[in-house]
Design a protein around this motif. Structure first.
Motif, PDB file in Angstrom:
ATOM      1  N   ASP A 127       0.863  -1.179   0.000  1.00  0.00           N
ATOM      2  CA  ASP A 127       0.000   0.000   0.000  1.00  0.00           C
ATOM      3  C   ASP A 127       0.900   1.230   0.000  1.00  0.00           C
ATOM      4  N   ASP A 128       0.942   1.875  -1.131  1.00  0.00           N
ATOM      5  CA  ASP A 128       1.769   3.075  -1.287  1.00  0.00           C
ATOM      6  C   ASP A 128       1.032   3.973  -2.285  1.00  0.00           C
ATOM      7  N   PRO A 129       0.664   5.200  -1.865  1.00  0.00           N
ATOM      8  CA  PRO A 129      -0.090   6.070  -2.772  1.00  0.00           C
ATOM      9  C   PRO A 129       0.573   6.299  -4.129  1.00  0.00           C
ATOM     10  N   GLU A 130       1.918   6.376  -4.154  1.00  0.00           N
ATOM     11  CA  GLU A 130       2.606   6.590  -5.422  1.00  0.00           C
ATOM     12  C   GLU A 130       2.468   5.371  -6.326  1.00  0.00           C
ATOM     13  N   VAL A 131       2.572   4.175  -5.725  1.00  0.00           N
ATOM     14  CA  VAL A 131       2.405   2.958  -6.509  1.00  0.00           C
ATOM     15  C   VAL A 131       0.962   2.833  -6.977  1.00  0.00           C
ATOM     16  N   ASP A 132      -0.001   3.168  -6.100  1.00  0.00           N
ATOM     17  CA  ASP A 132      -1.408   3.087  -6.468  1.00  0.00           C
ATOM     18  C   ASP A 132      -1.716   4.023  -7.642  1.00  0.00           C
TER      19      ASP A 132
END
Length: 136
Positions: A127-132
């Motif tokens: 869970d990582d906003p940049e990856v999402d």
């Protein structure tokens, strides 16, 4: 439907929705009945953090990227297998991943799923906003 009634193959997602409406029951009630007919536990296992994350991300891709009209589970399994050159996904597995029923998905399963959606493999692993954001 006949294969599902005989306990050979689960109902498609569309059939579950249609039958739940026809029988005036919830999808959860219909799926519980289906699990019983296949000899599975009455209540699904509580998804692990990994299983819940994969289910949540699949739902996000289905609703945000595809507007709720995502490819079928069978198509995703076929595409993931084709793009990775291995036969690790099946329609039933993709469905189970969507519902968080697979508590510890294997790395090669996540890689094939990422390939099917054309997102980086890391998308389903953390869970990582940049990856999402990279997945959208």
């Amino acid at each position: 439907m006949r294969a599902a009634e005989r306990g050979k193959r689960p109902l498609s997602d569309q059939a579950v929705t249609a039958l739940a409406a026809a029988y005036k029951v919830t999808r959860a009630e219909l799926l519980a009945a289906q699990r019983r007919s296949f000899g599975q536990p009455e209540e699904p296992q509580e998804p692990s953090a990994d299983g819940a994350r994969v289910a949540r991300k699949l739902e996000s891709l289905r609703t945000e990227v595809y507007g709720g009209a995502a490819p079928s589970d069978a198509h995703l399994a076929s595409e993931g297998n084709r793009k990775t050159g291995s036969a690790v996904l099946a329609e039933e597995m993709v469905r189970a991943l969507r519902f968080g029923e697979i508590t510890e998905p294997q790395d090669e399963v996540l890689d094939a799923l990422a390939a099917a959606f054309e997102v980086p493999p890391v998308y389903f692993r953390q869970d990582d906003p940049e990856v999402d954001d990279a997945g959208r």
